[in-house]
Design a protein around this motif. Structure first.
Motif, PDB file in Angstrom:
ATOM      1  N   ARG A 155       0.805  -1.214   0.000  1.00  0.00           N
ATOM      2  CA  ARG A 155       0.000   0.000   0.000  1.00  0.00           C
ATOM      3  C   ARG A 155       0.842   1.271   0.000  1.00  0.00           C
ATOM      4  N   ASN A 185      22.168  -1.690  13.625  1.00  0.00           N
ATOM      5  CA  ASN A 185      20.913  -2.280  13.154  1.00  0.00           C
ATOM      6  C   ASN A 185      20.955  -2.629  11.672  1.00  0.00           C
ATOM      7  N   SER A 225      19.659  -2.131  22.426  1.00  0.00           N
ATOM      8  CA  SER A 225      19.496  -3.354  21.638  1.00  0.00           C
ATOM      9  C   SER A 225      19.559  -3.020  20.155  1.00  0.00           C
ATOM     10  N   THR A 226      20.257  -3.838  19.415  1.00  0.00           N
ATOM     11  CA  THR A 226      20.312  -3.674  17.960  1.00  0.00           C
ATOM     12  C   THR A 226      20.223  -5.049  17.335  1.00  0.00           C
ATOM     13  N   LYS A 227      20.179  -5.046  16.033  1.00  0.00           N
ATOM     14  CA  LYS A 227      20.122  -6.315  15.322  1.00  0.00           C
ATOM     15  C   LYS A 227      21.320  -7.185  15.689  1.00  0.00           C
ATOM     16  N   SER A 228      22.518  -6.567  15.760  1.00  0.00           N
ATOM     17  CA  SER A 228      23.696  -7.397  16.027  1.00  0.00           C
ATOM     18  C   SER A 228      23.697  -7.918  17.463  1.00  0.00           C
ATOM     19  N   TYR A 266      14.031  -1.509  20.087  1.00  0.00           N
ATOM     20  CA  TYR A 266      14.355  -2.439  19.015  1.00  0.00           C
ATOM     21  C   TYR A 266      13.397  -3.631  19.023  1.00  0.00           C
ATOM     22  N   MET A 300       9.865  -2.823  18.201  1.00  0.00           N
ATOM     23  CA  MET A 300       9.757  -2.104  16.919  1.00  0.00           C
ATOM     24  C   MET A 300       9.196  -0.712  17.146  1.00  0.00           C
ATOM     25  N   GLU A 320       8.254  -6.499  10.451  1.00  0.00           N
ATOM     26  CA  GLU A 320       7.652  -5.260  10.907  1.00  0.00           C
ATOM     27  C   GLU A 320       6.344  -4.985  10.169  1.00  0.00           C
ATOM     28  N   ALA A 321       6.255  -5.440   8.904  1.00  0.00           N
ATOM     29  CA  ALA A 321       5.066  -5.159   8.104  1.00  0.00           C
ATOM     30  C   ALA A 321       3.816  -5.738   8.757  1.00  0.00           C
ATOM     31  N   LEU A 350       2.832  -3.758  11.807  1.00  0.00           N
ATOM     32  CA  LEU A 350       2.240  -2.468  11.439  1.00  0.00           C
ATOM     33  C   LEU A 350       0.797  -2.612  10.988  1.00  0.00           C
ATOM     34  N   THR A 351       0.543  -3.615  10.150  1.00  0.00           N
ATOM     35  CA  THR A 351      -0.818  -3.819   9.648  1.00  0.00           C
ATOM     36  C   THR A 351      -1.781  -4.061  10.803  1.00  0.00           C
ATOM     37  N   ARG A 352      -1.371  -4.924  11.741  1.00  0.00           N
ATOM     38  CA  ARG A 352      -2.231  -5.220  12.886  1.00  0.00           C
ATOM     39  C   ARG A 352      -2.447  -3.977  13.745  1.00  0.00           C
ATOM     40  N   GLU A 382      -2.249  -0.833  12.877  1.00  0.00           N
ATOM     41  CA  GLU A 382      -3.116   0.145  12.205  1.00  0.00           C
ATOM     42  C   GLU A 382      -4.576  -0.261  12.315  1.00  0.00           C
TER      43      GLU A 382
END
Lengths: 325, 351
Positions: A69, A291, B37-40, B224, B227, B327-328, B331-333, B335
């Motif tokens: 979207r 990140n 906190s980060t991805k690594s 992190y 999200m 994350e998508a 986000l959808t939930r 919203e």
């Protein structure tokens, strides 16, 4: 002159466009396969829509929904960018007043929306597992060498569906192969697969939800009569399939665009000519912090029009500032 | 040279850090906290962790690994129980051992036992044992302990006013007393709470809806892992309310509505807060955040979900976080949930 609203549902498997007139009637509906190229497919859709609509058309508002979207939104200049759950709920409760349950199964997503008095009161979406969605049915139909359009018809011929383990798409496939090698009939296997998918859907997405009639089944998978039958059997309720079952998300987006622009606000639609504009998308990995976000950039004629994917907002934010500043 | 004590910015850091920091500083030690906190950090933790550890434990291992070669001591208290006849999750209890088995190049670990399961046990016992490493003076250790408790008291007071743990810690560590606005602006503290006065403050023209966010502090306040959930909610024009704003008495009173007392202290807090928010009529939605693989969450998550369902039209969403979360999808939930909240707010308002 025809005036109306454009709705775009940029989904993982299909990209759907609809054009509603001011009264909310569906004038045109397009269902296109996304085939991994969302931008090109949206452009194709706009081109086809422009051809099928009368030459003088005023687009009063545009709504975008689906997993793509945001992409559809920046490309067309949509007035509303809305999540799929709200879009589907708006469309169905407008077209089928009184609906209390919406079963929606698309290419990669499956959703269950519970409405009471036309308001969404609960919903669920599949999480990390795509078992039981359109992609899996597509894949199995291809493996068995039957066109997906025939799937439902063949499944309905079944007299005693075979029990298939539907918890996981990978295991469902091995189970199906096993049943097929045991000599079970194709219609029984297909019907069994439909029942397994419905069972999986009701146990995962539908866990703890109160499914009350009228029940509406929509999304691309609603084309499969075998799935409708399996739902009716499992729920013990009549399941309706709306006329525009496969483009309901787009209908909802268009209705939301109508709601948004009804007070005479001008639409930010860029026009059907965006179908001819050169869009490119690319990405890079930001090395600003550990990140290492994968940032996506959308370019229109070489100019960056949107960025996303950064957690901190450094890239998307910089662009927004430039726009307002 | 002062010795450096490393504290991972994970798990119970969100509950007790000011106490620990003030205690060690009063004993002349330097306190080092692992970075955000980060991805690594998470990837490192996932590599180190045993298969069935929950997401927060995996993340905490990543934080420990980050501190490992940089500090003289690691402070990983073994929290068995912090309240009479209650327990902390078993994974916390075993955390110092998990660290020893998995993280390489470890400095000495200070893993004093905190076990208040029996009423006669004292919290000071644990601090005395830890303090012995830095000071021989019994009086000095006791004073450091008192200073720690005072810091902790201030910390919870700030959170009661709506400051997030990060904001509260920053405020405590800042010498000049400035008074910024707390981010958790929603005042949902009960009747006689300290925030009752805030009603006199000028209200925004349009009342923004309030969403209660229920989850472990180490999940919801970690930008992190969550999200950026709280920030996303605020950007979407929603005020947030969390369990940390509620006094202990309220949380315990509400949790007591359950037919059987919960013996997990942390989940009792979440459950009690959720029940309070549901009953109070001061929130327009309840957002529950649970982490994948969390045993207590799987139980209390369901208790809260069922209680929420009993409140008919209260918009409710359960977000399950794991290291594979896209994350998508979140986000959808989110919203759709916020659409539900707004719809209810508009629909519920006459005219």
């Amino acid at each position: 002159m025809v005036k109306g609203y454009l709705g775009i549902d940029a989904g993982s498997v299909s990209t759907n466009l609809v054009f509603l007139d001011e009264a909310g009637r569906i004038r045109e509906a397009l269902y296109l396969r996304t085939q991994g190229r969302p931008i090109a497919t949206i452009q194709t859709g706009l081109r086809q829509l422009a051809e099928s609509l009368p030459p003088r058309v005023a687009v009063r508002g545009v709504g975008a929904t689906g997993s793509g979207r945001h992409l559809a939104g920046v490309i067309t200049g949509a007035d509303v960018v809305k999540n799929e759950i709200t879009s589907h709920a708006v469309a169905t409760s407008t077209l089928i007043p009184g609906v209390q349950t919406i079963l929606e199964i698309g290419g990669q997503d499956s959703k269950l929306i519970i409405l009471r008095n036309s308001l969404v009161v609960d919903f669920a979406m599949n999480t990390v597992c795509a078992a039981g969605t359109g992609s899996f049915l597509d894949q199995q139909a291809a493996r068995l060498g039957i066109p997906i359009e025939k799937f439902g018809e063949i499944a309905l011929r079944s007299r005693s569906p075979v029990r298939i383990a539907g918890r996981c798409a990978v295991f469902a496939e091995s189970d199906m192969i096993h049943k097929q090698q045991m000599g079970y009939d194709l219609p029984d296997i297909l019907a069994g697969l439909c029942e397994a998918l419905v069972r999986n859907y009701l146990n995962n997405v539908g866990k703890g939800k109160e499914i009350l009639p009228p029940v509406v089944f929509q999304g691309g998978v609603a084309a499969n009569a075998g799935m409708k039958h399996a739902f009716e059997k499992a729920l013990g309720l009549e399941v309706q399939i709306p006329p525009y079952y496969n483009v309901m998300g787009a209908v909802g987006a268009a209705l939301l665009a109508r709601e948004k622009t009804v007070r005479g606000l001008p639409s930010s639609f860029k026009g059907f000519q965006v179908a001819q504009v050169d869009f490119a998308s690319g990405g890079f990995t930001c090395d600003g912090c550990p990140n290492t976000c994968e940032v996506v950039e959308i370019r229109e004629e070489g100019r960056v029009i949107a960025r996303w994917g950064d957690r901190c907002g450094k890239w998307s934010g910089a662009l927004a500032e430039r726009k307002t500043g | 040279m002062s010795r450096k004590v490393g504290i991972p910015g994970a798990l119970l850091y969100y509950y007790y850090f000011p106490l620990w920091q003030a205690f060690f500083q009063a004993l002349g030690a330097e306190v080092a906290v692992s970075g955000p906190s980060t991805k690594s950090v998470l990837n490192r933790g996932v590599e180190l962790a045993v298969e069935d550890a929950c997401l927060p434990v995996k993340l905490a291992l990543g934080h420990v690994a980050e501190l490992a070669g940089k500090v003289d001591y690691l402070f990983l208290p073994r929290l068995v129980s912090v309240a009479s006849r209650e327990y902390i999750c078993p994974k916390f209890l075993g955390f110092p051992d998990m660290v020893r088995q998995t993280v390489p190049d470890l400095p000495p670990i200070i893993d004093v036992n905190v076990n208040l399961y029996r009423r006669q046990n004292k919290l000071y016992t644990a601090f005395r044992a830890a303090g012995k490493i830095f000071s021989a003076g019994e009086a000095r250790i006791f004073l450091a302990y008192r200073r720690g408790l005072a810091a902790l008291g201030k910390y919870w007071k700030l959170m009661g006013e709506g400051f997030s743990p990060e904001e509260a810690i920053n405020l405590l560590n800042r010498s000049s007393p400035r008074c910024p606005q707390p981010s958790n602006a929603a005042r949902t503290i009960p009747e006689d709470g300290p925030a009752a006065a805030s009603d006199k403050a000028p209200r925004p023209e349009r009342e923004k809806p309030v969403v209660a966010v229920i989850g472990h502090p180490y999940n919801i306040y970690d930008p992190y892992i969550s999200m950026n959930l709280l920030k996303k909610l605020r950007q979407a024009g929603v005020r947030t309310a969390t369990a940390e704003q509620l006094p202990e008495t309220v949380v315990r009173r509400e949790a007591a509505y359950l037919p059987k007392r919960l013996f997990w202290t942390l989940n009792q807090r979440m459950t009690g807060a959720a029940f309070y928010f549901l009953r109070s009529g001061r929130v327009q939605g309840l957002l529950q955040v649970t982490s994948f693989g969390c045993g207590p969450d799987s139980m209390t998550g369901e208790l809260i979900a069922r209680r929420a369902a009993g409140h008919g039209d209260m918009p409710f969403l359960n977000l399950v976080l794991d290291e594979h979360s896209g994350e998508a999808g979140v986000l959808t939930r989110l919203e759709a949930f916020l659409d539900m909240v707004r719809q209810k707010q508009e629909g519920g308002r006459p005219g």
